[in-house]
Design a protein around this motif. Structure first.
Motif, PDB file in Angstrom:
ATOM      1  N   PRO A  64      30.440  43.906  48.518  1.00  0.00           N
ATOM      2  CA  PRO A  64      31.082  43.156  47.430  1.00  0.00           C
ATOM      3  C   PRO A  64      31.572  44.129  46.361  1.00  0.00           C
ATOM      4  O   PRO A  64      30.781  44.666  45.602  1.00  0.00           O
ATOM      5  N   ALA A  65      32.864  44.371  46.350  1.00  0.00           N
ATOM      6  CA  ALA A  65      33.438  45.372  45.446  1.00  0.00           C
ATOM      7  C   ALA A  65      33.672  44.791  44.060  1.00  0.00           C
ATOM      8  O   ALA A  65      33.702  43.577  43.880  1.00  0.00           O
ATOM      9  N   ASP A  66      33.835  45.653  43.107  1.00  0.00           N
ATOM     10  CA  ASP A  66      34.070  45.224  41.725  1.00  0.00           C
ATOM     11  C   ASP A  66      35.036  46.217  41.073  1.00  0.00           C
ATOM     12  O   ASP A  66      34.863  47.421  41.206  1.00  0.00           O
TER      13      ASP A  66
ATOM     14  N   SER B 221      34.936  43.411  50.456  1.00  0.00           N
ATOM     15  CA  SER B 221      35.311  42.120  49.875  1.00  0.00           C
ATOM     16  C   SER B 221      35.519  42.302  48.369  1.00  0.00           C
ATOM     17  O   SER B 221      34.566  42.563  47.638  1.00  0.00           O
TER      18      SER B 221
ATOM     19  N   PRO C 219      37.460  46.534  37.380  1.00  0.00           N
ATOM     20  CA  PRO C 219      37.945  45.882  36.152  1.00  0.00           C
ATOM     21  C   PRO C 219      39.428  45.539  36.242  1.00  0.00           C
ATOM     22  O   PRO C 219      40.220  46.321  36.759  1.00  0.00           O
ATOM     23  N   GLN C 220      39.759  44.370  35.742  1.00  0.00           N
ATOM     24  CA  GLN C 220      41.150  43.935  35.688  1.00  0.00           C
ATOM     25  C   GLN C 220      41.677  44.223  34.297  1.00  0.00           C
ATOM     26  O   GLN C 220      41.330  43.514  33.349  1.00  0.00           O
TER      27      GLN C 220
ATOM     28  N   GLY D 179      36.218  42.222  44.322  1.00  0.00           N
ATOM     29  CA  GLY D 179      36.146  41.512  43.056  1.00  0.00           C
ATOM     30  C   GLY D 179      37.210  42.227  42.244  1.00  0.00           C
ATOM     31  O   GLY D 179      37.026  43.372  41.876  1.00  0.00           O
ATOM     32  N   GLY D 180      38.321  41.577  42.042  1.00  0.00           N
ATOM     33  CA  GLY D 180      39.470  42.238  41.423  1.00  0.00           C
ATOM     34  C   GLY D 180      40.679  42.066  42.305  1.00  0.00           C
ATOM     35  O   GLY D 180      40.566  41.588  43.434  1.00  0.00           O
TER      36      GLY D 180
ATOM     37  N   ARG E 236      29.210  53.907  44.592  1.00  0.00           N
ATOM     38  CA  ARG E 236      28.432  52.826  45.239  1.00  0.00           C
ATOM     39  C   ARG E 236      29.020  52.528  46.625  1.00  0.00           C
ATOM     40  O   ARG E 236      28.286  52.297  47.586  1.00  0.00           O
TER      41      ARG E 236
ATOM     42  N   TYR F 208      33.411  53.136  35.040  1.00  0.00           N
ATOM     43  CA  TYR F 208      32.886  52.065  35.909  1.00  0.00           C
ATOM     44  C   TYR F 208      33.542  52.138  37.291  1.00  0.00           C
ATOM     45  O   TYR F 208      32.853  51.985  38.317  1.00  0.00           O
TER      46      TYR F 208
ATOM     47  N   ALA G 196      31.885  54.845  39.148  1.00  0.00           N
ATOM     48  CA  ALA G 196      30.542  54.425  39.596  1.00  0.00           C
ATOM     49  C   ALA G 196      30.671  53.515  40.827  1.00  0.00           C
ATOM     50  O   ALA G 196      29.860  53.593  41.762  1.00  0.00           O
ATOM     51  N   GLU G 197      31.689  52.676  40.833  1.00  0.00           N
ATOM     52  CA  GLU G 197      31.887  51.762  41.952  1.00  0.00           C
ATOM     53  C   GLU G 197      32.281  52.523  43.229  1.00  0.00           C
ATOM     54  O   GLU G 197      31.906  52.131  44.334  1.00  0.00           O
TER      55      GLU G 197
ATOM     56  N   HIS H 266      35.702  53.866  29.552  1.00  0.00           N
ATOM     57  CA  HIS H 266      34.634  53.071  30.185  1.00  0.00           C
ATOM     58  C   HIS H 266      35.134  52.351  31.446  1.00  0.00           C
ATOM     59  O   HIS H 266      34.363  52.103  32.365  1.00  0.00           O
ATOM     60  N   HIS H 267      36.448  52.027  31.486  1.00  0.00           N
ATOM     61  CA  HIS H 267      36.997  51.445  32.721  1.00  0.00           C
ATOM     62  C   HIS H 267      36.968  52.479  33.845  1.00  0.00           C
ATOM     63  O   HIS H 267      36.581  52.179  34.980  1.00  0.00           O
TER      64      HIS H 267
END
Lengths: 370, 414
Positions: free
Chosen positions: B149-151, B123, B153-154, B125-126, B174, B167, B170-171, B163-164
């Protein structure tokens, strides 16, 4: 508080453009934002005045050249204003990522409206140590950009800004408590004006306006206003007419779940060892908006407001074409139906609402609630 | 011309594509029947390679919508979703899939066997808001599915910083941990490398195939764009590589022989935004006046190479770039890409599909229009339609506007 006192806030809204122009001419740098997920504390701490871009109700003459008719009325009107030069006092836009409309609007403004900075902060959707570290990097990246255009960020200035906005939020939330307790005599459109004025007034001035306003700071008296108690839920309400129409049709707005309402103020601040951590904590724990939350987060938040305010039903106020709110609507209705909480939905179009038809629908809704 | 209709395809590979599509959906159904975990996910990210590497069956509800449009099932799905209270102003993909999972999915006899129920929901996030909301609606429809629940960056592609990437990496780790726990399957690093290598090879072939469209006359048009099915559902598999190799060979051969879609190609067109899935035949309409759609924005989403030596980082970058590149997240980049494509593909005119069902791709289109005129002197036309909902499309209006546009382009060229 009487409508007389609310007049100061109405005045701040009506005269925002000349006031902000003067401010800019005096050397204050003003940055716009669209959504309340934008960390205004950070903008303020960098030496800029954050101002929420509003659209208002207007006849659009320029937006069609850059945006489709199915962009929400708010974003179309805001773009139209900007293209007409009415936002000439802005040095740019800094935005916290929320919906597709706002995301695209920043980029379209950037290409078509002169400004020094157009920036979107990529806010995480999940809350974890890793996502907080990421948000910290995003904040660092923004402060670097702001410094490049003359920003003066420091940890102390952020601590001061957090305190300033915290005071404002506490006073507004006090006003909400008074409203829940039926001790607020102003109509909902005046209440909206008090909040809207805060979007377009430098926070130091706005805080003074609130502090000077009884009964926020003084004793309140029982309200004599009557009507069926309802909560309004949606994104932005810009045109106070819709609120007047609800109250003229027999409703009494006692609570809201709006981003021109309570979602902008909760929570007051965040927790953490230093100002940046406190800032991050607040924006990770914002009152839930459908752009960044599930119905399972939103429903309990609205239910809590219903309980606290004694509202008997929900009026959904949608900006036409607003995907996040429209997408959640069926599930929220189903959820509330199961709990026997009645609701009704109203779409706000570019040209406002069809008054006659809406009045009839609202009257029937309130009749049913009685 | 009809309101709905299939395109006339000229590539032999089109028949092969039918087989690939059918096999994919049969495989999805078989996976469920055999107890293999089935995960539903949005397209255009690096999770597909992870799924294939861990032998988890990926299913793409977004891809199912064009299939429904092609089989004429969309109207029924819209009816169900709208009956539930979903507004007609919402994205057609959203209304279609919600209508499907609450309607036809519960019935027998759906074309291609329908979709198997998910064991896992990725699901997002983005990505766009409709896709976020689709998956939240699916979470409610399939309460027994395990939800990740995914994430993501937009961020505009040109503004991606370390850093994008960190992250996004890292996702992905996860996600791997989540999938391992949910399915008991472990990720084999060598297998992942192999999958990423296949994925990169698909991209390489995709780019090569698109390059042949620069030839005049072009060997194939947007009428064949269904070939991107493998880029959506099969990236990271040998199937995709084999199919694209077949397409490449045929296109290469046609190019070498100087065989084009038309014997006399007069006008070369660019298409912006998603096609009208219920009427791919529109692409053939231009042919009557000597016009061919030789390039489109959408195909650039798959033009991303992957560093096989750093597979996780490659997938993180793919996730970060794919959606912004074709949407309003990166308007500057998109304008730059369209300008570049119009130069490389010798474009005479552009058709901008103002898509009621897709605000993120439609926003920024007028900036593209302005840039095409200002920088290249290329005229464009805006067509109001919808990639899923034929009720938002007037075939007569389309014909009137497009024919006048074609006449103007022909007059300019003569």
């Amino acid at each position: 508080m009487s409508s007389e006192l609310a007049a100061r806030f109405h005045d701040a809204i009506e005269n925002q453009e000349p006031r902000l122009r003067t401010l800019a001419a005096q050397g204050r740098r003003i940055l716009g934002y669209f959504c309340t997920y934008t960390p205004v504390e950070l903008i303020h701490a960098s030496g800029f005045v954050p101002v929420r871009v509003m659209g208002g109700v207007r006849t659009l003459t320029k937006a069609d050249t850059l945006a489709p008719s199915f962009l929400c009325p708010y974003m179309r009107a805001a773009l139209d204003k900007a293209l007409s030069g009415e936002y000439g006092f802005l040095s740019g836009i800094v935005q916290g990522y929320t919906c597709d409309a706002a995301c695209g609007a920043v980029r379209i403004w950037e290409r078509n409206i002169p400004g020094e900075i157009y920036h979107t902060i990529a806010l995480p959707y999940c809350d974890s140590p890793s996502s907080r570290r990421f948000l910290l990097s995003e904040i660092d990246a923004l402060t670097v950009k702001l410094r490049a255009i003359g920003g003066t960020f420091s940890e102390q200035s952020l601590a001061d800004a957090i305190e300033l906005y915290g005071k404002i939020r506490r006073l507004i939330l006090k006003l909400y408590q008074i409203r829940y307790d039926e001790r607020l005599s102003i109509q909902a459109s005046d209440f909206l004006a008090i909040i809207q004025a805060g979007f377009m007034t430098p926070p130091e001035d706005y805080l003074r306006m609130l502090e000077d306003s009884a009964p926020i700071t003084g004793p309140s008296v029982a309200s004599e206003r009557g009507g069926t108690r309802v909560l309004v839920s949606g994104s932005l309400v810009e045109d106070p007419k819709i609120l007047d129409l609800i109250e003229e049709s027999g409703g009494l707005i006692v609570a809201d779940d709006l981003c021109t309402g309570i979602r902008n103020f909760e929570p007051v601040s965040g927790f953490g060892l230093d100002p940046i951590q406190r800032l991050i904590d607040r924006y990770m724990n914002r009152a839930p908006c459908p752009c960044r939350s599930r119905v399972s987060d939103r429903a309990p938040f609205i239910e809590h407001l219903l309980e606290r305010s004694g509202a008997q039903g929900v009026i959904f106020l949608f900006q036409k074409y607003c995907t996040p709110h429209l997408a959640d609507h069926p599930s929220l209705v189903e959820h509330f139906k199961a709990k026997e909480i009645p609701s009704i939905a109203v779409e706000m179009e570019e040209t406002g609402v069809n008054e006659g038809q809406l009045r009839t629908r609202l009257e029937a809704f309130f009749e049913m609630l009685r | 011309m009809e309101k709905t209709g299939k395109s006339r395809k000229r590539l032999r590979a089109a028949k092969e594509l039918n087989r690939v599509v059918t096999e994919y959906y049969v495989e999805c159904g078989r996976a469920k029947a055999e107890g293999k975990p089935v995960g539903w996910m949005p397209p255009m990210n690096g999770a597909i390679e992870i799924f294939y590497a861990m032998d988890i069956q990926p299913v793409f509800p977004e891809n199912w919508s064009p299939i429904c449009a092609a089989f004429g099932l969309a109207e029924r799905n819209f009816e169900v979703a709208e009956g539930m209270g979903y507004s007609r102003d919402l994205c057609g993909y959203m209304r279609n899939i919600i209508g499907y999972v609450h309607g036809l999915m519960k019935e027998e006899g759906t074309p291609l066997g329908g979709l198997p129920e998910p064991d896992i929901l990725l699901s997002p996030g983005g990505g766009c808001v409709p896709v976020i909301k689709i998956f939240q609606a699916l979470e409610r429809r399939f309460p027994n599915a395990k939800v990740y629940p995914a994430d993501l960056p937009q961020v505009p592609t040109e503004e991606i910083r370390q850093h994008h990437v960190d992250y996004a990496i890292a996702e992905i780790h996860r996600l791997i941990d989540f999938l391992s726990q949910a399915t008991g399957r472990k990720l084999d690093q060598d297998r992942l490398k192999e999958v990423v290598k296949l994925s990169d090879r698909s991209c390489e072939l995709w780019d090569e195939i698109m390059t042949y469209r620069r030839r005049i006359p072009t060997p194939f048009s947007a009428a064949e764009i269904g070939i991107m099915f493998v880029m959506v559902t099969r990236q990271g598999t040998q199937t995709a590589v084999d199919f694209l190799t077949t397409v490449r060979d045929e296109v290469k051969e046609k190019s070498a022989q100087g065989l084009g879609v038309l014997e006399q190609e007069k006008i070369r067109l660019f298409w912006d935004n998603i096609p009208l899935w219920y009427n791919m035949g529109l692409f053939n309409h231009f042919e009557g006046m000597g016009g061919v759609v030789v390039a489109e924005t959408y195909s650039s989403a798959w033009s991303l190479r992957l560093d096989v030596n750093r597979p996780i980082e490659a997938l993180a970058l793919k996730s970060l770039k794919s959606y912004p590149m074709v949407s309003c997240v990166s308007v500057d980049k998109r304008v730059e890409m369209v300008i570049k494509a119009c130069k490389e593909y010798s474009i005479d005119g552009a058709i901008l599909h103002r898509n009621k069902s897709c605000l993120p791709i439609t926003l920024g289109q007028m900036d593209i229009k302005r840039a095409l005129e200002a920088e290249l002197g290329i005229p464009s036309i805006v067509i109001d339609a919808d990639h899923m909902d034929s009720r938002n499309f007037s075939v007569e209006q389309f014909r009137t506007r497009v024919d006048a546009f074609m006449e103007m382009l022909l007059a300019r060229k003569s």
